[in-house]
Motif scaffolding. Sequence first.
Motif, PDB file in Angstrom:
ATOM      1  N   VAL A 125       3.003   5.843  -2.529  1.00  0.00           N
ATOM      2  CA  VAL A 125       4.373   6.924  -3.026  1.00  0.00           C
ATOM      3  C   VAL A 125       4.836   6.824  -4.389  1.00  0.00           C
ATOM      4  CG1 VAL A 125       6.701   7.462  -2.154  1.00  0.00           C
ATOM      5  CG2 VAL A 125       4.853   6.435  -0.407  1.00  0.00           C
ATOM      6  N   PHE A 126       4.836   5.557  -4.801  1.00  0.00           N
ATOM      7  CA  PHE A 126       5.433   5.385  -6.296  1.00  0.00           C
ATOM      8  C   PHE A 126       4.838   5.063  -7.266  1.00  0.00           C
ATOM      9  CE2 PHE A 126       8.741   4.407  -2.807  1.00  0.00           C
ATOM     10  CZ  PHE A 126       9.597   5.417  -3.097  1.00  0.00           C
ATOM     11  N   SER A 127       3.644   4.720  -7.305  1.00  0.00           N
ATOM     12  CA  SER A 127       2.537   4.509  -8.187  1.00  0.00           C
ATOM     13  C   SER A 127       2.260   5.795  -9.020  1.00  0.00           C
ATOM     14  CB  SER A 127       1.471   3.690  -7.878  1.00  0.00           C
ATOM     15  OG  SER A 127       1.587   2.397  -7.670  1.00  0.00           O
ATOM     16  N   PRO A 128       2.122   5.825 -10.376  1.00  0.00           N
ATOM     17  CA  PRO A 128       1.689   6.930 -11.258  1.00  0.00           C
ATOM     18  C   PRO A 128       0.265   7.348 -10.530  1.00  0.00           C
ATOM     19  CG  PRO A 128       2.371   5.365 -12.555  1.00  0.00           C
ATOM     20  CD  PRO A 128       2.364   4.695 -11.324  1.00  0.00           C
ATOM     21  N   ASN A 161       2.938  10.301  -6.488  1.00  0.00           N
ATOM     22  CA  ASN A 161       2.557  11.280  -5.455  1.00  0.00           C
ATOM     23  C   ASN A 161       4.069  12.097  -4.859  1.00  0.00           C
ATOM     24  OD1 ASN A 161      -0.030  11.142  -5.281  1.00  0.00           O
ATOM     25  ND2 ASN A 161       0.048   9.491  -3.955  1.00  0.00           N
ATOM     26  N   ASN A 162       4.973  11.219  -4.669  1.00  0.00           N
ATOM     27  CA  ASN A 162       6.534  11.618  -4.265  1.00  0.00           C
ATOM     28  C   ASN A 162       6.909  12.711  -5.137  1.00  0.00           C
ATOM     29  OD1 ASN A 162       8.572  11.342  -2.250  1.00  0.00           O
ATOM     30  ND2 ASN A 162       9.711  10.850  -3.995  1.00  0.00           N
ATOM     31  N   TYR A 212       1.037  -1.214   0.096  1.00  0.00           N
ATOM     32  CA  TYR A 212       0.066   0.156  -0.065  1.00  0.00           C
ATOM     33  C   TYR A 212       0.919   1.251  -0.038  1.00  0.00           C
ATOM     34  CZ  TYR A 212      -3.013   3.740   1.640  1.00  0.00           C
ATOM     35  OH  TYR A 212      -3.623   4.922   1.698  1.00  0.00           O
ATOM     36  N   VAL A 213       1.812   1.323   0.815  1.00  0.00           N
ATOM     37  CA  VAL A 213       2.819   2.304   1.055  1.00  0.00           C
ATOM     38  C   VAL A 213       3.471   2.730  -0.422  1.00  0.00           C
ATOM     39  CG1 VAL A 213       5.015   3.278   2.119  1.00  0.00           C
ATOM     40  CG2 VAL A 213       3.157   2.200   3.448  1.00  0.00           C
ATOM     41  N   TYR A 214       4.019   1.395  -1.020  1.00  0.00           N
ATOM     42  CA  TYR A 214       4.729   1.554  -2.386  1.00  0.00           C
ATOM     43  C   TYR A 214       3.665   2.195  -3.348  1.00  0.00           C
ATOM     44  CZ  TYR A 214       7.150   0.304  -6.501  1.00  0.00           C
ATOM     45  OH  TYR A 214       7.768   0.434  -7.657  1.00  0.00           O
ATOM     46  N   ARG A 242      -2.382  12.009   1.999  1.00  0.00           N
ATOM     47  CA  ARG A 242      -1.684  11.061   3.047  1.00  0.00           C
ATOM     48  C   ARG A 242      -0.165  11.421   2.877  1.00  0.00           C
ATOM     49  NH1 ARG A 242      -4.065   5.518   4.814  1.00  0.00           N
ATOM     50  NH2 ARG A 242      -5.361   6.989   5.477  1.00  0.00           N
ATOM     51  N   ILE A 243       0.350  11.315   1.526  1.00  0.00           N
ATOM     52  CA  ILE A 243       1.923  11.257   1.372  1.00  0.00           C
ATOM     53  C   ILE A 243       2.329  12.652   1.696  1.00  0.00           C
ATOM     54  CG2 ILE A 243       3.908  11.240  -0.103  1.00  0.00           C
ATOM     55  CD1 ILE A 243       2.364   8.514   0.893  1.00  0.00           C
TER      56      ILE A 243
END
Length: 347
Positions: free
Chosen positions: A29-32, A94-95, A24-26, A70-71
């Motif tokens: 944070v990192f998914s388009p 998101n990052n 979920y965190v991945y 959230r991020i």
Amino acid sequence: MYIKKILLVIALLGLVAGGIFAYYVYQAVFSPNTNFESKSTTIYLPTDATYTELIEVITPVVNDIYSFDRIARRKGYVNSIKAGRYIIKKGSNNNEIINTLRSNNAPIHVSFNNQERLENLAGRIATQIEADSVSLVTAFKDTAFLNEKGFVSENALAMYIPNKYEFFWNTSATQFRERMLKEYNRFWNTNRLSKLKEIGLTREQVATIASIVQKETAKVDERPRVAGVYMNRYLNGWKLDADPTVIFALKKHRNDWDTVIKRVLYKDLEIDSPYNTYKYKELPPGPISMPDISSIDAVLNYERHEYYFFVANVENFGYHKFAKTIGQHNRNKKQYINWINKQGINR
């Protein structure tokens, strides 16, 4: 044995839960997380924007506003909103989006030319940066600033050299003005100041004559010759007799800057205004429009000749016929008057 099985199950469940959480965190944070089809989209954050305002602006841009929020909170962005223009690339996560909003304020190119008054300049600039036209006019006409920098309201337009400049979108009115003063001083380099001394004029006087030259001809290659006519008149104590100054005087007198005057009438030459160069020998109090660089340089490098008169050339539109004597000029002028009458141009 039974307890060991329970502990093993608990451990396995913990690993599964941890894996799910990590996934979920991945993803967060990192998914388009973009929601547009073009290669990029641009968002604008105004000065003093709140996090709530940022969420309103970014919501149409992202697929999942909840994961973004959230991020953003985890990265501490909530309390560090920065005004500016930001370009979000398609497929950003998101990052990457938050990092862009933190540090990649994208500059823009601001351009302007041919503005007749400070108000027109302010309107033009207000369409390109955050500052509105009211704040820009206030900054441009600030008496304390003008006095300190050696300008008056009538010639303040000369400080703004037409060109293309790079600015941040969230530039304030005073920041814009200060930058333009730096560009003005940079423009008047050693070479131009040397030319200035050579012809015996001030920077403001050159800008005033250049504004007349620019109004007289759109042909850049002809401007040094037109400038030469006006310098001949000025240096020999003649009135400039420039139609564009009369048109400016009429607009100013009527406070009607939108009117189009194609033909100056004899009665117009009687208007009592310091801008009427048919009535007064002195140069107008300031530019009658914003001269561009080619017009300023045309005055600084004016053509040395013996012409004192010129009139529109109806055989080569856009250019003029030049004359040394009033007799020759009247013959050229008659041809022009006949042409303009045939066109039915009465005003």
